[in-house]
Motif scaffolding. Structure first.
Motif, short mmCIF file in Angstrom:
data_model
loop_
_atom_site.label_atom_id
_atom_site.label_comp_id
_atom_site.label_asym_id
_atom_site.label_seq_id
_atom_site.Cartn_x
_atom_site.Cartn_y
_atom_site.Cartn_z
N GLU A 266 -51.37 65.95 5.72
CA GLU A 266 -52.52 66.58 6.37
C GLU A 266 -53.34 65.54 7.12
OE1 GLU A 266 -56.63 68.21 4.76
OE2 GLU A 266 -55.04 69.72 4.45
N SER A 275 -53.85 75.64 5.72
CA SER A 275 -54.77 74.76 5.00
C SER A 275 -55.06 73.50 5.79
CB SER A 275 -54.18 74.39 3.63
OG SER A 275 -52.94 73.68 3.79
N LEU A 283 -49.66 73.37 7.72
CA LEU A 283 -49.52 73.17 6.28
C LEU A 283 -50.14 74.33 5.52
CD1 LEU A 283 -50.51 69.40 6.28
CD2 LEU A 283 -48.25 70.42 6.62
N GLU A 284 -49.45 74.76 4.47
CA GLU A 284 -49.93 75.83 3.61
C GLU A 284 -49.74 75.42 2.16
OE1 GLU A 284 -48.32 79.70 4.50
OE2 GLU A 284 -48.02 79.19 6.61
N GLU A 285 -50.44 76.10 1.28
CA GLU A 285 -50.23 75.91 -0.15
C GLU A 285 -50.17 77.28 -0.80
OE1 GLU A 285 -52.69 74.11 -3.84
OE2 GLU A 285 -52.28 72.70 -2.21
N ARG A 286 -49.18 77.50 -1.64
CA ARG A 286 -49.03 78.77 -2.30
C ARG A 286 -48.73 78.53 -3.77
NH1 ARG A 286 -45.40 83.50 0.31
NH2 ARG A 286 -46.55 82.68 2.12
N GLY A 288 -49.82 76.38 -5.74
CA GLY A 288 -49.59 74.97 -5.99
C GLY A 288 -48.39 74.37 -5.28
N LEU A 289 -47.64 75.19 -4.55
CA LEU A 289 -46.47 74.70 -3.82
C LEU A 289 -46.88 74.32 -2.41
CD1 LEU A 289 -43.34 74.35 -3.66
CD2 LEU A 289 -43.27 76.68 -2.77
N ARG A 290 -46.57 73.10 -2.01
CA ARG A 290 -46.90 72.62 -0.67
C ARG A 290 -45.82 73.08 0.31
NH1 ARG A 290 -46.43 67.77 2.76
NH2 ARG A 290 -44.73 67.05 1.43
N ALA A 309 -40.21 73.29 1.96
CA ALA A 309 -40.88 72.88 0.73
C ALA A 309 -40.29 71.52 0.36
CB ALA A 309 -40.67 73.90 -0.39
#
Length: 443
Positions: A266, A275, A283-286, A288-290, A309
């Motif tokens: 990031e 995010s 970038l995303e987080e789902r 706790g998964l980057r 991932a």
């Protein structure tokens, strides 16, 4: 080995239900590549989609352009924080101070501050990209470089031109030598006359009586750095494997592991719809998964998604040939995350607030205007020249405020923040930040 039988069933059934004529899905999981396809490349000439069918991948091309840029940084030919005018001394922007301050990093992170969409030309000449950026002094400077992120196709044209100048050859040639050839992406190309001799998908408009072929290509040559690559799902898996650190031809690739990781880190915090922004990964987080993502949209005719991932060596990409392909890509990605990585779909509903009249107005995104009414329904109004060119519009988007904030969510499915209204120093609504773009209020 992962069992993708149910994913294949989902792909077949949902493509038919959504009226996506054809799609190709690529998955990397547990060190194995999988290719799934459905439907046809064209309803007028119904050849089955295969793993080698070419699709216009749209803006995932930006990551290819960025990979070439970072190769030049590694080679000492570019400075990531170097001023753009060091490489393009004739660059003019509407704001002279912004033109002086603009850096390569600003362009890669969508923080250049000028309007992010520029008029398309109609040339395939070698000078098309250079000619396009001579008009940048007409683009409104919305904010100072580095102050805010706003998705910018125009910024990636500048990066493409930097590649041309530093390499001393056309963008497409340079990117082919730096990225495509080393990664074995032999089917991928930028030029329609090369694509025409190979199996390829065409875009479709979905009408009440079904999908119809759209007789248009999409981007002309000045748009190649922002979204012009045409690629197969097999080539996209090669590209994904490289950015996961698991694939390259003869162990060689355009950039090293440290630079790959730098691109996926990031650099700008965003909040919604992503995010943050890397160089230039979204970038995303789902749970706790980057996730390191991108995707593309060519005129609402060919849409793609691309998700990595990295910590799990996982990738999924979906290539489609009609506008509902966006939904299909989301369904495929969600299935993979849940069933292959154990990440459940997001199901928490956000609390909603009451909209007020202060939000209603017109917000200029460049190629279109968001007309927002007092109920927060956003209507996309395309510029007349785009309508005349046959560009498909978008349906109205009923939005809702998240309680106690200026954040926005989808009214019918309020599971995540997708944008926000931004206020000026006086507390007045100044921008609608939606889909990653900052649209300036004009009424």
């Amino acid at each position: 080995m992962a069992d993708l039988t149910h994913l294949r069933d989902l792909l077949d059934s949902q493509a038919k239900a959504l009226q996506v004529p054809g799609a190709a899905v690529g998955v990397i999981v547990d060190g194995t590549e999988h290719v799934l396809t459905t439907g046809v490349a064209s309803v007028d000439a119904p050849a089955p989609v295969t793993g080698d069918t070419l699709f216009q991948i749209g803006s995932t091309t930006k990551t290819v352009t960025a990979t070439a840029i970072m190769h030049l940084v590694e080679q000492g030919l570019l400075d990531l924080d170097g001023r753009v005018r060091r490489y393009l001394p004739d660059l003019r922007l509407a704001d002279e101070q912004a033109a002086e301050e603009l850096t390569v990093r600003h362009l890669l992170t969508h923080t250049g501050g000028f309007l992010g969409d520029v008029d398309d030309g109609d040339s395939w000449g070698a000078d098309a990209l250079a000619a396009s950026i001579t008009t940048y002094d007409r683009l409104p400077q919305l904010f100072a470089p580095g102050r805010l992120a706003s998705y910018s196709n125009a910024g990636f044209r500048l990066l493409g031109r930097i590649v041309e100048v530093v390499c001393g050859k056309p963008y497409e040639t340079a990117v082919g030598e730096i990225v495509l050839t080393p990664l074995g992406m032999d089917s991928s190309s930028f030029f329609p006359w090369e694509v025409a001799t190979r199996p390829h998908a065409v875009g479709h408009v979905v009408r009440p009586d079904g999908p119809h072929v759209a007789h248009t290509w999409g981007l002309f040559r000045e748009g190649m750095p922002e979204g012009g690559l045409v690629s197969s799902v097999r080539d996209q898996l090669r590209y994904a494997a490289f950015h996961l650190g698991t694939g390259a031809v003869d162990g060689q690739g355009p950039i090293g592991a440290t630079t790959r990781e730098l691109m996926q880190r990031e650099h700008v915090h965003l909040g919604a719809p992503w995010s943050g922004i890397g160089l230039p990964w979204l970038l995303e987080e789902r749970a706790g998964l980057r996730l390191v993502t991108h995707g593309g949209n060519i005129g609402n005719l060919q849409l793609s998604s691309f998700v990595l991932a990295p910590e799990h060596g996982f990738a999924v990409t979906t290539l489609t040939n009609s506008a509902p392909g966006r939904v299909l890509g989301t369904l495929v990605t969600d299935w993979c995350l849940e069933h292959l990585l154990g990440v459940p779909s997001q199901a928490v509903l956000l609390p909603l607030g009451e909209p007020g009249p202060e939000y209603a107005g017109s917000y200029d995104a460049g190629q279109w205007i968001f007309e927002v009414d007092e109920k927060l329904t956003a209507r996309f109004v395309l510029r007349p020249e785009l309508v005349a060119a046959g560009v498909e519009g978008m349906p109205d988007m009923p939005l809702a405020l998240v309680e106690g904030s200026d954040d926005l969510t989808i009214a019918a499915d309020p599971k995540q923040v997708i944008g926000r209204f931004l206020r000026d120093d006086a507390g007045e609504i100044a921008f609608l930040h939606l889909g990653g773009r900052a649209a300036r209020r004009v009424r």
